[in-house]
Motif scaffolding. Sequence first.
Motif, PDB file in Angstrom:
ATOM      1  N   ASN A  74       0.834  -1.195   0.000  1.00 46.77           N
ATOM      2  CA  ASN A  74       0.000   0.000   0.000  1.00 46.77           C
ATOM      3  C   ASN A  74       0.877   1.257   0.000  1.00 46.77           C
ATOM      4  O   ASN A  74       1.470   1.608   1.026  1.00 46.77           O
ATOM      5  N   ASP A 124      -0.045   4.345  -0.127  1.00 48.17           N
ATOM      6  CA  ASP A 124      -0.592   5.414   0.711  1.00 48.17           C
ATOM      7  C   ASP A 124      -0.013   5.350   2.121  1.00 48.17           C
ATOM      8  O   ASP A 124       0.389   6.364   2.696  1.00 48.17           O
ATOM      9  N   GLU A 154      -6.049  -5.531  -5.322  1.00 40.85           N
ATOM     10  CA  GLU A 154      -5.577  -4.227  -5.789  1.00 40.85           C
ATOM     11  C   GLU A 154      -6.714  -3.427  -6.424  1.00 40.85           C
ATOM     12  O   GLU A 154      -6.874  -2.226  -6.165  1.00 40.85           O
ATOM     13  N   ARG A 155      -7.511  -4.095  -7.241  1.00 42.27           N
ATOM     14  CA  ARG A 155      -8.590  -3.403  -7.946  1.00 42.27           C
ATOM     15  C   ARG A 155      -9.646  -2.897  -6.951  1.00 42.27           C
ATOM     16  O   ARG A 155     -10.098  -1.749  -7.027  1.00 42.27           O
ATOM     17  N   HIS A 201      -9.275  -2.337  -3.755  1.00 35.84           N
ATOM     18  CA  HIS A 201      -8.675  -1.258  -2.960  1.00 35.84           C
ATOM     19  C   HIS A 201      -8.699   0.058  -3.737  1.00 35.84           C
ATOM     20  O   HIS A 201      -9.006   1.125  -3.174  1.00 35.84           O
ATOM     21  N   ALA A 202      -8.397   0.002  -5.026  1.00 39.26           N
ATOM     22  CA  ALA A 202      -8.401   1.214  -5.852  1.00 39.26           C
ATOM     23  C   ALA A 202      -9.781   1.862  -5.871  1.00 39.26           C
ATOM     24  O   ALA A 202      -9.907   3.098  -5.806  1.00 39.26           O
ATOM     25  N   ARG A 228     -10.583   3.454  -2.410  1.00 37.38           N
ATOM     26  CA  ARG A 228      -9.803   4.649  -2.077  1.00 37.38           C
ATOM     27  C   ARG A 228     -10.570   5.920  -2.395  1.00 37.38           C
ATOM     28  O   ARG A 228     -10.275   6.993  -1.852  1.00 37.38           O
ATOM     29  N   HIS A 229     -11.591   5.833  -3.259  1.00 33.47           N
ATOM     30  CA  HIS A 229     -12.364   7.009  -3.668  1.00 33.47           C
ATOM     31  C   HIS A 229     -13.865   6.703  -3.535  1.00 33.47           C
ATOM     32  O   HIS A 229     -14.593   6.690  -4.524  1.00 33.47           O
ATOM     33  N   GLN A 232     -16.959   7.202 -10.355  1.00 32.83           N
ATOM     34  CA  GLN A 232     -16.215   6.077 -10.931  1.00 32.83           C
ATOM     35  C   GLN A 232     -17.115   5.182 -11.802  1.00 32.83           C
ATOM     36  O   GLN A 232     -17.323   3.998 -11.497  1.00 32.83           O
ATOM     37  N   TYR A 285     -16.427   1.550 -12.629  1.00 26.74           N
ATOM     38  CA  TYR A 285     -16.537   0.535 -11.584  1.00 26.74           C
ATOM     39  C   TYR A 285     -17.967   0.412 -11.054  1.00 26.74           C
ATOM     40  O   TYR A 285     -18.181   0.060  -9.904  1.00 26.74           O
TER      41      TYR A 285
END
Length: 506
Positions: A47, A49, A470-471, A473-474, A477-478, A483, A486
């Motif tokens: 991560n 961040d 990863e996807r 989490h991405a 994050r927002h 988006q 998504y």
Amino acid sequence: MSDTADSCSKTDVFDLAWVNRQAALGEPWFFAQQPSPLGSPYPIVFNDDVAALLDIDGDAARASGYAQVLSGNQVPPGAAPVSHRYGGHQFGVWAGQLGDGRAITLGDIRNSRGERYEIQLKGAGKTPFSRFADGRAVLRSAVREYLASEALAALNIPTTRALAIVGSDDPVYRETVETAAVMTRVAPSLVRFGSFELLFEGRRFDDLAPLADHVIEGHFPQLADIDDERDRHKAWIERVIELTAELIADWQAVGFCHGVLNTDNMSVLGLTLDYGPYGFMDSFDPGWICNHTDQAGRYAYDQQPHVGLWNLGRFVQSVLPLLSGVPDDAVAMGQQLLTRYRQHYDRAYMARMRAKLGLLDERDADRALIESLLRTMARDGADFTRTFRALGHVSAAPQAVDAPFVDEFADRAAASAWLADWRARLGQTDADDAPRAERMALTNPKFILRNYLAQNAIDRAAEGDTAEIERLHAVLRHPFDEQPEYEAYARLPPDWARGLVLSCSS
């Protein structure tokens, strides 16, 4: 630290400004403990961040092969690993000594901005507090905590953070045979209510003040300058009460259920701590239980505010000797401090719920308006997150189209009737749609970590495909952004995932 990843060794990357305040404080609070070697560790997710919080170069960490350090196989120079001793009330019953049974803190650091963080490996092996356990974590639980802590952080809810997950093919025996994993947890402090409870229950009253001052000096600098020890400790206890009230109000406002609110899982910094059978609510049910171990519903969603007060009662009892040397006076002071919890919680909760409805000011009738919506949602089982998100797209104009808000309800007439009351309330102060919609989009998330999304990521990771971690989490994050690419992550859960609950081993 080198500017180029290629020239960095594993330990160079983690050559941080180690302070090791826990190791310096020592026993009976913290015990020196080296991690146990993990067989052939390999990286799963990292991560950037959180790496930035610690002044770690993420690219250099990946290039150096961080798995050896973040599995505990290679302790960085300057780190002083410890395990933390604490007790706790579990499901309302005093459980005695607990402690870090599978977590070892590498040490604590101060970053370039002067901020303090502890870096802890969850699943790094046995400690003096493991009892009969193996000291390991499994991939399933590591992924769930990694995603949840980062999801709450993105929602601006105080929480521990997650730096990385390292895996291993070493077998770990739970309900079935699973593979081992180590998650790196990061927090300003991992001291908890149970840290003080164990001292009190053991009548180690003289050990309370050093631990309290350790926390105050490191994390409450505005209180550290209070010269009188009694006044300093009283102000700190009151602040713990405030932070706890605000945290639980945060949870309620996003439909988050912790699942195991034992006192050993309560942070003295007001952080969300120890993710086990947590859950974000799908269909709104005030009595929702996300932990199937909790058969009596002690930690149901609507019980969290009450449990917060009960847990604070145990915490305040444990620090009474800090308030006064006269027991009766200490009890009276402690009771007085606890009476402030409900006021703090109610103010925090109402502020968050007014924001979710787009209200700028306070009116006495607001509580009734909020509760009316929640009752209507509960009758229909309307989705908690989608309903509030949709409300932000509704116009204040009386003749405006009510979709997509009413589409979340089976009883569309009841939903429309509530909207009429909401529009009337908006008409008193703020009927301007555009700025209100923008505000509401920043407080009502579109994306949350639904249990089925986490389960999908776990299932794929178990098959060797970590891309979904990863996807997801991405996306998380927002959580307040649209988006559109998504959109699938904002849909209602599939039928198989409705009502999904988990156990304490999750």
